[in-house]
Design a protein around this motif. Structure first.
Motif, PDB file in Angstrom:
ATOM      1  N   ARG A 306       0.840  -1.205   0.000  1.00  0.00           N
ATOM      2  CA  ARG A 306       0.000   0.000   0.000  1.00  0.00           C
ATOM      3  C   ARG A 306       0.876   1.256   0.000  1.00  0.00           C
ATOM      4  O   ARG A 306       0.588   2.227  -0.710  1.00  0.00           O
ATOM      5  CB  ARG A 306      -0.945  -0.013   1.207  1.00  0.00           C
ATOM      6  CG  ARG A 306      -2.077  -1.015   1.063  1.00  0.00           C
ATOM      7  CD  ARG A 306      -2.962  -1.061   2.303  1.00  0.00           C
ATOM      8  NE  ARG A 306      -3.656   0.205   2.538  1.00  0.00           N
ATOM      9  CZ  ARG A 306      -4.473   0.415   3.573  1.00  0.00           C
ATOM     10  NH1 ARG A 306      -4.672  -0.551   4.468  1.00  0.00           N
ATOM     11  NH2 ARG A 306      -5.076   1.574   3.731  1.00  0.00           N
ATOM     12  N   TYR A 307       1.937   1.238   0.802  1.00  0.00           N
ATOM     13  CA  TYR A 307       2.820   2.398   0.846  1.00  0.00           C
ATOM     14  C   TYR A 307       3.523   2.593  -0.500  1.00  0.00           C
ATOM     15  O   TYR A 307       3.601   3.710  -1.026  1.00  0.00           O
ATOM     16  CB  TYR A 307       3.855   2.231   1.955  1.00  0.00           C
ATOM     17  CG  TYR A 307       4.667   3.481   2.208  1.00  0.00           C
ATOM     18  CD1 TYR A 307       4.290   4.378   3.189  1.00  0.00           C
ATOM     19  CD2 TYR A 307       5.789   3.773   1.452  1.00  0.00           C
ATOM     20  CE1 TYR A 307       5.019   5.535   3.423  1.00  0.00           C
ATOM     21  CE2 TYR A 307       6.525   4.928   1.659  1.00  0.00           C
ATOM     22  CZ  TYR A 307       6.142   5.805   2.651  1.00  0.00           C
ATOM     23  OH  TYR A 307       6.864   6.955   2.854  1.00  0.00           O
ATOM     24  N   ILE A 310       1.375   4.206  -3.070  1.00  0.00           N
ATOM     25  CA  ILE A 310       1.257   5.656  -2.866  1.00  0.00           C
ATOM     26  C   ILE A 310       2.454   6.372  -3.478  1.00  0.00           C
ATOM     27  O   ILE A 310       2.309   7.415  -4.136  1.00  0.00           O
ATOM     28  CB  ILE A 310       1.123   5.973  -1.370  1.00  0.00           C
ATOM     29  CG1 ILE A 310      -0.201   5.427  -0.826  1.00  0.00           C
ATOM     30  CG2 ILE A 310       1.221   7.476  -1.120  1.00  0.00           C
ATOM     31  CD1 ILE A 310      -0.295   5.405   0.689  1.00  0.00           C
ATOM     32  N   TYR A 313       1.975   6.554  -7.196  1.00  0.00           N
ATOM     33  CA  TYR A 313       1.022   7.610  -7.546  1.00  0.00           C
ATOM     34  C   TYR A 313       1.700   8.984  -7.507  1.00  0.00           C
ATOM     35  O   TYR A 313       1.454   9.845  -8.369  1.00  0.00           O
ATOM     36  CB  TYR A 313      -0.170   7.603  -6.590  1.00  0.00           C
ATOM     37  CG  TYR A 313      -1.252   6.608  -6.933  1.00  0.00           C
ATOM     38  CD1 TYR A 313      -1.943   6.695  -8.136  1.00  0.00           C
ATOM     39  CD2 TYR A 313      -1.605   5.591  -6.036  1.00  0.00           C
ATOM     40  CE1 TYR A 313      -2.951   5.793  -8.452  1.00  0.00           C
ATOM     41  CE2 TYR A 313      -2.608   4.676  -6.351  1.00  0.00           C
ATOM     42  CZ  TYR A 313      -3.273   4.790  -7.565  1.00  0.00           C
ATOM     43  OH  TYR A 313      -4.262   3.895  -7.879  1.00  0.00           O
ATOM     44  N   GLU A 314       2.557   9.203  -6.513  1.00  0.00           N
ATOM     45  CA  GLU A 314       3.254  10.481  -6.409  1.00  0.00           C
ATOM     46  C   GLU A 314       4.154  10.716  -7.620  1.00  0.00           C
ATOM     47  O   GLU A 314       4.151  11.801  -8.210  1.00  0.00           O
ATOM     48  CB  GLU A 314       4.089  10.527  -5.131  1.00  0.00           C
ATOM     49  CG  GLU A 314       3.294  10.699  -3.858  1.00  0.00           C
ATOM     50  CD  GLU A 314       4.207  10.916  -2.675  1.00  0.00           C
ATOM     51  OE1 GLU A 314       4.955  11.914  -2.681  1.00  0.00           O
ATOM     52  OE2 GLU A 314       4.180  10.088  -1.752  1.00  0.00           O
ATOM     53  N   ALA A 322      -2.885   9.883  -4.553  1.00  0.00           N
ATOM     54  CA  ALA A 322      -1.902   9.571  -3.518  1.00  0.00           C
ATOM     55  C   ALA A 322      -2.399  10.016  -2.146  1.00  0.00           C
ATOM     56  O   ALA A 322      -2.250   9.294  -1.152  1.00  0.00           O
ATOM     57  CB  ALA A 322      -0.564  10.229  -3.839  1.00  0.00           C
ATOM     58  N   GLN A 325      -5.210   7.725  -0.931  1.00  0.00           N
ATOM     59  CA  GLN A 325      -4.667   6.439  -0.501  1.00  0.00           C
ATOM     60  C   GLN A 325      -3.902   6.574   0.824  1.00  0.00           C
ATOM     61  O   GLN A 325      -3.960   5.693   1.678  1.00  0.00           O
ATOM     62  CB  GLN A 325      -3.744   5.863  -1.577  1.00  0.00           C
ATOM     63  CG  GLN A 325      -4.442   5.480  -2.862  1.00  0.00           C
ATOM     64  CD  GLN A 325      -5.375   4.307  -2.680  1.00  0.00           C
ATOM     65  OE1 GLN A 325      -5.071   3.366  -1.950  1.00  0.00           O
ATOM     66  NE2 GLN A 325      -6.525   4.358  -3.333  1.00  0.00           N
ATOM     67  N   MET A 326      -3.195   7.703   0.990  1.00  0.00           N
ATOM     68  CA  MET A 326      -2.429   7.903   2.214  1.00  0.00           C
ATOM     69  C   MET A 326      -3.341   8.068   3.418  1.00  0.00           C
ATOM     70  O   MET A 326      -3.048   7.568   4.520  1.00  0.00           O
ATOM     71  CB  MET A 326      -1.512   9.114   2.074  1.00  0.00           C
ATOM     72  CG  MET A 326      -0.645   9.385   3.296  1.00  0.00           C
ATOM     73  SD  MET A 326       0.479   7.988   3.674  1.00  0.00           S
ATOM     74  CE  MET A 326       1.813   8.338   2.521  1.00  0.00           C
ATOM     75  N   TYR A 329      -4.425   4.716   4.312  1.00  0.00           N
ATOM     76  CA  TYR A 329      -3.275   3.989   4.863  1.00  0.00           C
ATOM     77  C   TYR A 329      -3.061   4.346   6.333  1.00  0.00           C
ATOM     78  O   TYR A 329      -2.865   3.469   7.177  1.00  0.00           O
ATOM     79  CB  TYR A 329      -2.031   4.325   4.042  1.00  0.00           C
ATOM     80  CG  TYR A 329      -0.742   3.739   4.558  1.00  0.00           C
ATOM     81  CD1 TYR A 329      -0.272   2.518   4.104  1.00  0.00           C
ATOM     82  CD2 TYR A 329       0.025   4.424   5.503  1.00  0.00           C
ATOM     83  CE1 TYR A 329       0.920   1.985   4.570  1.00  0.00           C
ATOM     84  CE2 TYR A 329       1.210   3.902   5.974  1.00  0.00           C
ATOM     85  CZ  TYR A 329       1.659   2.684   5.511  1.00  0.00           C
ATOM     86  OH  TYR A 329       2.842   2.158   5.992  1.00  0.00           O
ATOM     87  N   TYR A 343       2.433  12.391   4.329  1.00  0.00           N
ATOM     88  CA  TYR A 343       1.067  12.932   4.306  1.00  0.00           C
ATOM     89  C   TYR A 343       1.096  14.453   4.409  1.00  0.00           C
ATOM     90  O   TYR A 343       0.369  15.163   3.697  1.00  0.00           O
ATOM     91  CB  TYR A 343       0.260  12.324   5.442  1.00  0.00           C
ATOM     92  CG  TYR A 343      -1.168  12.818   5.549  1.00  0.00           C
ATOM     93  CD1 TYR A 343      -2.053  12.715   4.486  1.00  0.00           C
ATOM     94  CD2 TYR A 343      -1.635  13.381   6.742  1.00  0.00           C
ATOM     95  CE1 TYR A 343      -3.359  13.173   4.597  1.00  0.00           C
ATOM     96  CE2 TYR A 343      -2.943  13.820   6.854  1.00  0.00           C
ATOM     97  CZ  TYR A 343      -3.803  13.716   5.775  1.00  0.00           C
ATOM     98  OH  TYR A 343      -5.088  14.161   5.882  1.00  0.00           O
TER      99      TYR A 343
END
Length: 349
Positions: A306-307, A310, A313-314, A322, A325-326, A329, A343
């Motif tokens: 998951r991390y 992200i 996506y960034e 992102a 999702q963060m 997360y 974040y």
């Protein structure tokens, strides 16, 4: 990004396979709760546990499960309270179940910075099981975190003596020492094992130790030899990582892709392929790899994947995705300091 490559130097990676009820209770609510804990759905787990308690359930299985749920939510004080309560239901005849609870309790103490209490738990385990390598090693980890270097080294060396040919212990110790800034001492453990055990070591063990020593050329040689004999994912992971570290990104990517054609359910290798794609600048390819791995499902790697998604996506410039999702997360992993910093950055984009 999270690689899943090294050994996390915390007393948290313990007996994870014992999330089942271990035969200590047959209440379906508790079993459901444990399933939810494995799926990182901690609020749902607590609902099942509350139902069990309202139905008259008590005992070690219930309060252990409470402890695990709160640990997953990073509420370590509450977790420790429930795990301590679980141990009050011990019959006095120590089973694997009681040892399991003690390991988790030591983890909660470690997370709280209560190092003396964690060391006390490990010492109690060792008093009953003096050859318990895991407890000896983890006591060393805790002592190192508490700034007690000499005591840590003594326990690390004792753990090694319990099983000299368990080369993973050398790597674990190396990783912990290096994380705390003891680079020379860390390297010494790997040099020692290569000097003293070289003849008895498999090509795989030689290769992965060369990888950690930074000798990527020899790592590739040994790991190619090991892979010719056994195409298991662990060999592939270190072989690919060695080529990446040596700068051969295209070859590493091709290795991972070829492996996945024959082993399409390998979540670990998909994660490594994604990381390699990030290094190559193929951010969409990286996101595709991480997303595929998440769909396959692997509770041990869910957080890492998951991390890493992200991060992809960034790099793609999809900051809204992102950020969304963060936020999700951090609801699951609220104590991830790196994620909290990221974040804060994402909110400014």
């Amino acid at each position: 990004m999270r690689t899943g490559r090294g050994i996390i130097c915390v007393a948290g990676m313990l007996l994870c396979g014992m999330l089942t009820a271990c035969g200590a209770g047959k209440d379906r609510n508790i079993e459901n709760a444990l399933e939810k804990i494995q799926q990182t759905e901690y609020e749902a787990a607590l609902e099942y546990l509350q139902s069990a308690e309202e139905g008259g359930q008590q005992g070690i299985a219930l309060y252990r499960a409470y402890g695990l749920a709160y640990m997953g939510m990073s509420e370590y004080e509450t977790s420790a309270e429930y795990l301590e309560r679980a141990l009050t239901y011990s019959t006095g005849k120590l089973t694997e179940y009681e040892y399991d609870v003690n390991y988790y309790l030591a983890t909660a103490y470690f997370k709280l910075g209560r190092f003396d209490d964690a060391i006390r738990v490990y010492s109690a385990i060792l008093a009953l099981r003096p050859d318990e390598k895991q407890a000896m090693y983890l006591r060393g980890v805790t002592e190192l975190e508490a700034g007690r270097y000499e005591e840590a080294i003594r326990d690390f060396d004792a753990a090694i003596k319990m099983e000299v040919t368990d080369y993973s212990v050398y790597i674990d110790i190396y990783s912990c020492l290096k994380q705390k800034g003891y680079d020379e001492e860390a390297q010494g453990y790997l040099t020692r094992v290569m000097d003293t055990e070289n003849r008895s070591m498999s090509a795989y063990d030689k290769g992965r130790i060369c990888y950690y020593m930074g000798d990527y050329t020899n790592a590739c040689v040994y790991l190619e030899e090991a892979y010719d004999k056994d195409d298991n994912p662990d060999v592939m992971l270190f072989l690919g990582r060695s080529y990446v570290a040596d700068g051969n990104l295209n070859y590493a990517s091709a290795l991972y892709s070829r492996y996945l054609q024959e082993n399409p359910s390998s979540v670990l290798v998909y994660n490594e392929l994604g990381l390699c794609k990030l290094e190559q600048g193929d951010y969409q390819g990286a996101l595709d790899a991480f997303s595929t791995a998440l769909r396959l499902g692997n509770n041990d790697l869910t957080q890492v994947l998951r991390y890493n998604s992200i991060v992809a996506y960034e790099y793609l410039g999809q900051y809204d995705a992102a950020l969304e999702q963060m936020e999700a997360y951090l609801r699951s992993y609220p104590d991830d300091e790196n994620a909290i910093r990221e974040y804060t950055f994402l909110k400014t984009r």
